[in-house]
Design a protein around this motif. Structure first.
Motif, PDB file in Angstrom:
ATOM      1  N   LYS A   1       0.819  -1.280   0.119  1.00  0.00           N
ATOM      2  CA  LYS A   1      -0.184  -0.121  -0.099  1.00  0.00           C
ATOM      3  C   LYS A   1       0.214   1.240  -0.678  1.00  0.00           C
TER       4      LYS A   1
ATOM      5  N   THR B   1       2.917   2.521  -2.355  1.00  0.00           N
ATOM      6  CA  THR B   1       3.072   3.971  -3.053  1.00  0.00           C
ATOM      7  C   THR B   1       1.389   4.427  -3.300  1.00  0.00           C
ATOM      8  N   SER B   2       0.214   3.860  -3.120  1.00  0.00           N
ATOM      9  CA  SER B   2      -0.632   4.590  -2.914  1.00  0.00           C
ATOM     10  C   SER B   2      -0.445   5.280  -2.035  1.00  0.00           C
TER      11      SER B   2
ATOM     12  N   GLY C   1      -1.216   9.831  -2.446  1.00  0.00           N
ATOM     13  CA  GLY C   1      -2.055  10.937  -2.229  1.00  0.00           C
ATOM     14  C   GLY C   1      -1.915  11.933  -0.654  1.00  0.00           C
TER      15      GLY C   1
END
Length: 175
Positions: free
Chosen positions: A40, A42-43, A47
């Motif tokens: 998770k 990278t996301s 964000g």
């Protein structure tokens, strides 16, 4: 050389706070080593700029662009830093250096995520990083006012290495 470690003063409250905080960091560091965090990350960094004001977005974009080509390096770097901080806290190793490094680390982390979002419409908190900074400042103050905890590796090292107090103590033992 540990002269200001008072055997008459109760060491347990400040030691309990340091060790307890270290265990919290250890739990957080453990989560960083799990595959789910790597998957998770990278996301998560993509964000970071969402909802931030325009004046802050270039700073956050800088950090996103720095990390994207080397995501796994930063994932493991974060896990290593948090693990080392946790171990240093639990065992009382290089306390002054650890507290100062942790303050810098948390201020940097706080700035990279948009300060927890207090500049966005409807924001209702400033993020947890600032609380961590305050706790590390408190630990630094304990170090200054209370001296060496007998329940730390620093206490043992200062007995053997005359120069260790420069790394472990805010004030010199003769103050």
């Amino acid at each position: 050389m540990c002269e200001h470690a008072s055997p008459n003063r109760a060491d347990w409250p400040k030691t309990a706070i340091r060790v307890g905080f270290g265990l919290i960091w250890l739990a957080d560091a453990t989560l960083k080593w799990l595959p789910d965090f790597r998957a998770k990350y990278t996301s998560l960094i993509m964000g970071m700029a969402d909802g931030q004001p325009g004046w802050l977005k270039p700073w956050i974009r800088f950090w996103i662009n720095l990390q994207l080509p080397r995501v796994m390096f930063f994932v493991y770097l974060l896990a290593v830093i948090e693990t080392l901080l946790a171990i240093a806290l639990v065992f009382g190793f290089a306390r002054k250096l650890t507290y100062i490094a942790a303050i810098v680390f948390m201020l940097l982390a706080w700035s990279m995520t948009g300060f927890g979002g207090p500049y966005t419409p409807g924001a209702d908190n400033i993020g947890i990083a600032v609380i961590y900074v305050i706790v590390f400042f408190a630990l630094l103050a304990f170090n200054y006012y209370e001296g060496t905890s007998r329940w730390s590796i620093d206490y043992l090292l200062e007995k053997r290495l005359r120069w260790w107090h420069y790394i472990a103590e805010v004030r010199s033992p003769d103050q």
